[in-house]
Scaffold this active site. Sequence first.
Site, PDB file in Angstrom:
ATOM      1  N   ASP A 119      -7.072  -1.513   3.550  1.00 16.93           N
ATOM      2  CA  ASP A 119      -6.158  -2.593   3.182  1.00 16.93           C
ATOM      3  C   ASP A 119      -6.588  -3.935   3.758  1.00 16.93           C
ATOM      4  O   ASP A 119      -5.995  -4.964   3.418  1.00 16.93           O
ATOM      5  CB  ASP A 119      -4.739  -2.287   3.681  1.00 16.93           C
ATOM      6  N   ASP A 129       0.865  -1.169   0.000  1.00 13.09           N
ATOM      7  CA  ASP A 129       0.000   0.000   0.000  1.00 13.09           C
ATOM      8  C   ASP A 129       0.908   1.227   0.000  1.00 13.09           C
ATOM      9  O   ASP A 129       2.082   1.145   0.377  1.00 13.09           O
ATOM     10  CB  ASP A 129      -0.886  -0.025   1.246  1.00 13.09           C
TER      11      ASP A 129
END
Length: 740
Positions: free
Chosen positions: A633, A438
């Site tokens: 996430d 990420d």
Amino acid sequence: MQSTSQTEVAQAPTIVETFPVIGITCAACARSIESLSRSVEGVRRADVNVASATVTLEYDPLVVQPADIAATLRDFGYDLIYADQPTTALAEATARERRALAELKRNTIGAAIGTVPTVALAMGPWHTEPWAVALSALLTTLVLGVFGRTFFVRAWSQLRARALAMDTLVALSTGIAWSWSMLALLAPSFLRASGIEPHLYFESAATIITFILLGKYLEHAARLKTNAALTALVALQPQSVHRRSNGDVQDVPLSHVQRGDYLRVLPGERIPVDGFVVEGESWADEQLLTGESLPVVKRPGDRVYAGTLNGDGTLTVEARAVGHGTFLGSMIRAVEQAQSSKTPSQELADRVAGIFVPIVIGIALVALSVWVLLVPSAVSNGVLAMVSVLIVACPCALGLATPTAVAVALGRAAHLGMLVRNARALDAIARMRHVVFDKTGTLTIGAPRVKDARWFISAAEQRMLAPLLRAALEQNTHPLSRAIADWLAVEPSGEFQFEQVRGRGFRAWNDTHTVLVGNRDYLAEEGIAIPDAPGVVATEVFLAVDGSVVLGVWLNDSIRDDAAEVVAALRAEGMILHLVSGDRAAVAAQVAAELGIEHVAAPLLPNQKQEYVERLRREKQGAVVMVGDGINDAQALAAADASIAIGTGSDVAIHAADVTLVGERLQPLLSLYALSRSLKRIIAQNLGWAFIYNLVLIPIAAGVLYPVAGIMLHPMLASAAMAASSVSVVTNSLRLRRAG
């Protein structure tokens, strides 16, 4: 206890807890405990970890309680330790383990004292003298019946449970050797009449018990070291606290503390709960959380965490989370869960161990039968072969090969600032091929910083308006406003009224000036012209005073200091690196370019991140590891072969991940990869040694070399080899304390 239908049980909520168990000695013991536990109504799942001597149970609390499970196990020689607080249970288990170690030491010394003269008598010139034989029989009976008694007690319990384990093999082999020797001593003429030479094996039976006790003592001492990380974590939580109530302060057990209680923490004491400072000022050593031992100032309103060390001031803390609910409690649970989870290699070893003991008994009986049928005059050799097979094949090394290595690796990971919840993740990380990062909060710090700025007024006007702008910006709590205010680096001047314009900016005004802060669209709607500005890929913010733009600021999320080093190291290892982000494509591409990450996907929604990870897994080009920090996430983390969360990220992401990097740095990711590879190598060595040891020595013990070389494996040597195999596996695993 009220009866509950199967349908009700299936639908009832369950609890998953890990309990220490006294009496686990090998993988076969683990299978017995799992089977016995699952036989109790209300228990859904039971997983035993040999290295940590624990069992993880999933059970329905409406149907069964830990005391009921403990009672069932106690009937078969195992002692399950349970308590209201995990600290109490672990402390009790550790105390019992240390007492067990002391008892093992006493029994080993006692057995050795009885064995040494027995061996000397058997090997001396007087070995056939009646007094020497009688003394050998007496000493051997003492060794087996007193110092080795536990093997026979547990073997009987295992037989009652229709489960065969290491104690079964030890009891059978030594019992047969002693019984045969007693028969040869008391009825030698009967054996000679049957064509059998009455050989004595008293020294063999005594030596076997002594060597096995010595091996168990060394193994047990080493195993206590493998649990040092968990013990150290629990030791960070004080057992008693100073609770303030109605103006009085009383010392009470930590288990009595509830959310909302006020606790006094004196200088040098560990903070017992997660909460907030309400009185006092001090500093705290939060190395437990950040890996850094630098003092962190604590004042009223600041958050504190259980297990961290209070400095030189007295604090009054309001408890917000206690026991299992604290960050320290979550760390303890994570280590327990990881120790109870099993890698693929451990699952294989457990399956083999489950059928190993019956197979060994079968091989021992076949060896005896072959000697009796083919060489009737050498029946004593058949007895020797049977005893040697039973001893040499004890599956201790096989059962310890993986869990001991995993336990040491988990302790090492905790020391390096990594919290591992699932041991299987270490296997995936060791063979990872794709690493998906990420962006925001993972590769970047997750907080905006000024990348570029341009004043549209003179220097004199800047000096006059900067304090005014700082005062206006501090009316807003938005991260962009804070970043710009910090960049101005002047003392604020003036008081303003404030109005937020969601998604666009804000307005601040007083009797003298009106300040507008926001993006291009907001200022354009207010009829304010935007001067020409540099083309920077960043978030734009313009500040206008009384209808004219005076300052333009471009902000970006800064890349972590160690991100470039980590990315470069992974690339050097041959990893394929990916960046996925919900941010604008241009911003994501810029971060990827700066770090040298080839594959970029942005902007992505949470479900699109999950689909990206799942697509990589379907390609089956090695394990896929996801590294993230945010709520968005969590789906992608759950979809990966192994998932890693940054410790400063959201609780959702941290709980969804297999591994949490405690603190703000990415560097531990490289240590995690190195540790995982070392763990995989150590497990392979352990399993290789355990399998080779059995494959080579069992046939030799059965006597396959006797026809060609006249070689028989004496039971004394078999017991020494068995003890050495277990100790070698544990010692090899302890090398992981320096890995990473």
